[in-house]
Scaffold this motif. Structure first.
Motif, PDB file in Angstrom:
ATOM      1  N   LYS A 266     -28.046  49.220  55.590  1.00 48.90           N
ATOM      2  CA  LYS A 266     -29.201  49.104  56.486  1.00 48.90           C
ATOM      3  C   LYS A 266     -30.319  48.292  55.834  1.00 48.90           C
ATOM      4  N   ILE A 267     -30.565  48.525  54.545  1.00 47.27           N
ATOM      5  CA  ILE A 267     -31.601  47.773  53.831  1.00 47.27           C
ATOM      6  C   ILE A 267     -31.251  46.294  53.784  1.00 47.27           C
ATOM      7  N   LYS A 268     -29.977  45.988  53.531  1.00 49.51           N
ATOM      8  CA  LYS A 268     -29.551  44.581  53.490  1.00 49.51           C
ATOM      9  C   LYS A 268     -29.675  43.924  54.856  1.00 49.51           C
ATOM     10  N   THR A 269     -29.427  44.691  55.913  1.00 45.69           N
ATOM     11  CA  THR A 269     -29.514  44.170  57.279  1.00 45.69           C
ATOM     12  C   THR A 269     -30.958  43.966  57.720  1.00 45.69           C
ATOM     13  N   ASP A 270     -31.833  44.903  57.364  1.00 47.38           N
ATOM     14  CA  ASP A 270     -33.224  44.848  57.802  1.00 47.38           C
ATOM     15  C   ASP A 270     -34.168  45.123  56.630  1.00 47.38           C
TER      16      ASP A 270
ATOM     17  N   ALA B 151     -46.762  51.101  51.076  1.00 43.77           N
ATOM     18  CA  ALA B 151     -46.534  49.723  50.635  1.00 43.77           C
ATOM     19  C   ALA B 151     -45.246  49.215  51.291  1.00 43.77           C
ATOM     20  N   THR B 152     -45.241  47.950  51.670  1.00 44.25           N
ATOM     21  CA  THR B 152     -44.091  47.345  52.342  1.00 44.25           C
ATOM     22  C   THR B 152     -43.626  46.109  51.586  1.00 44.25           C
ATOM     23  N   ARG B 153     -42.627  45.467  52.129  1.00 51.47           N
ATOM     24  CA  ARG B 153     -42.102  44.244  51.534  1.00 51.47           C
ATOM     25  C   ARG B 153     -43.171  43.146  51.488  1.00 51.47           C
TER      26      ARG B 153
ATOM     27  N   GLN C  40     -34.784  45.261  47.017  1.00 56.54           N
ATOM     28  CA  GLN C  40     -33.846  45.282  45.890  1.00 56.54           C
ATOM     29  C   GLN C  40     -34.105  46.477  44.985  1.00 56.54           C
ATOM     30  N   ILE C  41     -35.356  46.872  44.830  1.00 51.98           N
ATOM     31  CA  ILE C  41     -35.682  48.071  44.049  1.00 51.98           C
ATOM     32  C   ILE C  41     -35.021  49.294  44.691  1.00 51.98           C
ATOM     33  N   HIS C  42     -35.116  49.414  46.020  1.00 45.89           N
ATOM     34  CA  HIS C  42     -34.473  50.522  46.725  1.00 45.89           C
ATOM     35  C   HIS C  42     -32.964  50.499  46.507  1.00 45.89           C
ATOM     36  N   ILE C  43     -32.364  49.332  46.651  1.00 47.34           N
ATOM     37  CA  ILE C  43     -30.912  49.210  46.486  1.00 47.34           C
ATOM     38  C   ILE C  43     -30.503  49.585  45.069  1.00 47.34           C
ATOM     39  N   ASP C  44     -31.232  49.105  44.071  1.00 43.31           N
ATOM     40  CA  ASP C  44     -30.901  49.430  42.679  1.00 43.31           C
ATOM     41  C   ASP C  44     -30.961  50.929  42.422  1.00 43.31           C
ATOM     42  N   LEU C  45     -31.989  51.588  42.930  1.00 42.10           N
ATOM     43  CA  LEU C  45     -32.098  53.040  42.743  1.00 42.10           C
ATOM     44  C   LEU C  45     -30.988  53.783  43.474  1.00 42.10           C
ATOM     45  N   LEU C  46     -30.693  53.375  44.692  1.00 45.90           N
ATOM     46  CA  LEU C  46     -29.622  54.031  45.453  1.00 45.90           C
ATOM     47  C   LEU C  46     -28.274  53.852  44.766  1.00 45.90           C
ATOM     48  N   GLU C  47     -27.985  52.651  44.271  1.00 50.62           N
ATOM     49  CA  GLU C  47     -26.709  52.406  43.583  1.00 50.62           C
ATOM     50  C   GLU C  47     -26.625  53.213  42.293  1.00 50.62           C
ATOM     51  N   LYS C  48     -27.742  53.378  41.606  1.00 50.37           N
ATOM     52  CA  LYS C  48     -27.750  54.139  40.359  1.00 50.37           C
ATOM     53  C   LYS C  48     -27.347  55.597  40.585  1.00 50.37           C
TER      54      LYS C  48
ATOM     55  N   ASP D 277     -37.086  44.103  55.948  1.00 51.20           N
ATOM     56  CA  ASP D 277     -38.498  44.264  56.286  1.00 51.20           C
ATOM     57  C   ASP D 277     -38.840  45.690  56.712  1.00 51.20           C
ATOM     58  N   ASP D 278     -37.826  46.526  56.917  1.00 52.22           N
ATOM     59  CA  ASP D 278     -38.040  47.900  57.332  1.00 52.22           C
ATOM     60  C   ASP D 278     -38.218  48.855  56.138  1.00 52.22           C
ATOM     61  N   VAL D 279     -38.171  48.311  54.919  1.00 50.62           N
ATOM     62  CA  VAL D 279     -38.257  49.116  53.701  1.00 50.62           C
ATOM     63  C   VAL D 279     -39.731  49.360  53.356  1.00 50.62           C
ATOM     64  N   TRP D 280     -40.032  50.586  52.945  1.00 51.17           N
ATOM     65  CA  TRP D 280     -41.385  50.924  52.531  1.00 51.17           C
ATOM     66  C   TRP D 280     -41.338  51.964  51.423  1.00 51.17           C
ATOM     67  N   MET D 281     -42.470  52.181  50.765  1.00 49.80           N
ATOM     68  CA  MET D 281     -42.577  53.225  49.754  1.00 49.80           C
ATOM     69  C   MET D 281     -44.002  53.771  49.772  1.00 49.80           C
ATOM     70  N   LEU D 282     -44.160  54.948  49.231  1.00 49.90           N
ATOM     71  CA  LEU D 282     -45.482  55.517  49.062  1.00 49.90           C
ATOM     72  C   LEU D 282     -45.985  55.127  47.675  1.00 49.90           C
ATOM     73  N   GLU D 283     -47.167  54.565  47.621  1.00 45.99           N
ATOM     74  CA  GLU D 283     -47.762  54.138  46.357  1.00 45.99           C
ATOM     75  C   GLU D 283     -48.925  55.082  46.033  1.00 45.99           C
ATOM     76  N   PHE D 284     -48.744  55.879  44.983  1.00 41.62           N
ATOM     77  CA  PHE D 284     -49.739  56.868  44.591  1.00 41.62           C
ATOM     78  C   PHE D 284     -50.684  56.279  43.550  1.00 41.62           C
ATOM     79  N   THR D 285     -51.967  56.524  43.708  1.00 46.43           N
ATOM     80  CA  THR D 285     -52.976  56.128  42.731  1.00 46.43           C
ATOM     81  C   THR D 285     -53.654  57.409  42.230  1.00 46.43           C
ATOM     82  N   PRO D 286     -53.237  57.896  41.047  1.00 42.35           N
ATOM     83  CA  PRO D 286     -53.848  59.121  40.533  1.00 42.35           C
ATOM     84  C   PRO D 286     -55.314  58.885  40.180  1.00 42.35           C
ATOM     85  N   GLU D 287     -56.157  59.844  40.525  1.00 38.32           N
ATOM     86  CA  GLU D 287     -57.572  59.776  40.181  1.00 38.32           C
ATOM     87  C   GLU D 287     -57.954  60.910  39.253  1.00 38.32           C
ATOM     88  N   LYS D 288     -57.170  61.980  39.269  1.00 39.81           N
ATOM     89  CA  LYS D 288     -57.424  63.107  38.396  1.00 39.81           C
ATOM     90  C   LYS D 288     -56.080  63.671  37.940  1.00 39.81           C
ATOM     91  N   THR D 289     -55.901  63.844  36.628  1.00 36.39           N
ATOM     92  CA  THR D 289     -54.662  64.380  36.074  1.00 36.39           C
ATOM     93  C   THR D 289     -55.000  65.493  35.090  1.00 36.39           C
TER      94      THR D 289
END
Length: 95
Positions: A74-78, A40-42, A50-58, A80-92
């Motif tokens: 780097k996040i503030k400068t660019d 997932a991207t911006r 901002q989610i990344h920044i909040d977690l890093l500051e925490k 659009d370069d921020v991404w995350m992995l979005e997991f969709t559990p199907e079996k737990t």
């Protein structure tokens, strides 16, 4: 990256070390998940930088050096370069 190549399956096991290897009934010692994952991207989530920044500051502590403040810059400068992995559990499984 394997996800971009179409390998979107994941599986993981989380172990509760307070009850490992003896299972204590009031704790969940193991959680097993499997499903699919995507990048997932911006463009998917406008507030992702901002989610990344909040977690890093925490979790920033001076004894860790400059890598977290540098990454925040780097996040503030660019943003659009921020991404995350979005997991969709199907079996737990809990055991």
């Amino acid at each position: 990256m394997a996800i971009n190549a179409g390998n979107t399956s994941f599986s993981m096991i989380i172990i509760n070390r307070t009850s490992f290897p003896v299972v204590i009934t009031e704790n969940i010692p193991y959680i097993s998940m499997s499903g699919s994952v995507r990048i997932a991207t911006r463009h998917d989530y406008e507030d992702l930088p901002q989610i990344h920044i909040d977690l890093l500051e925490k979790y920033d502590h001076p004894e860790q050096g400059r890598w977290i403040p540098d990454l925040i810059d780097k996040i503030k400068t660019d943003p659009d370069d921020v991404w995350m992995l979005e997991f969709t559990p199907e079996k737990t499984l809990l055991y």
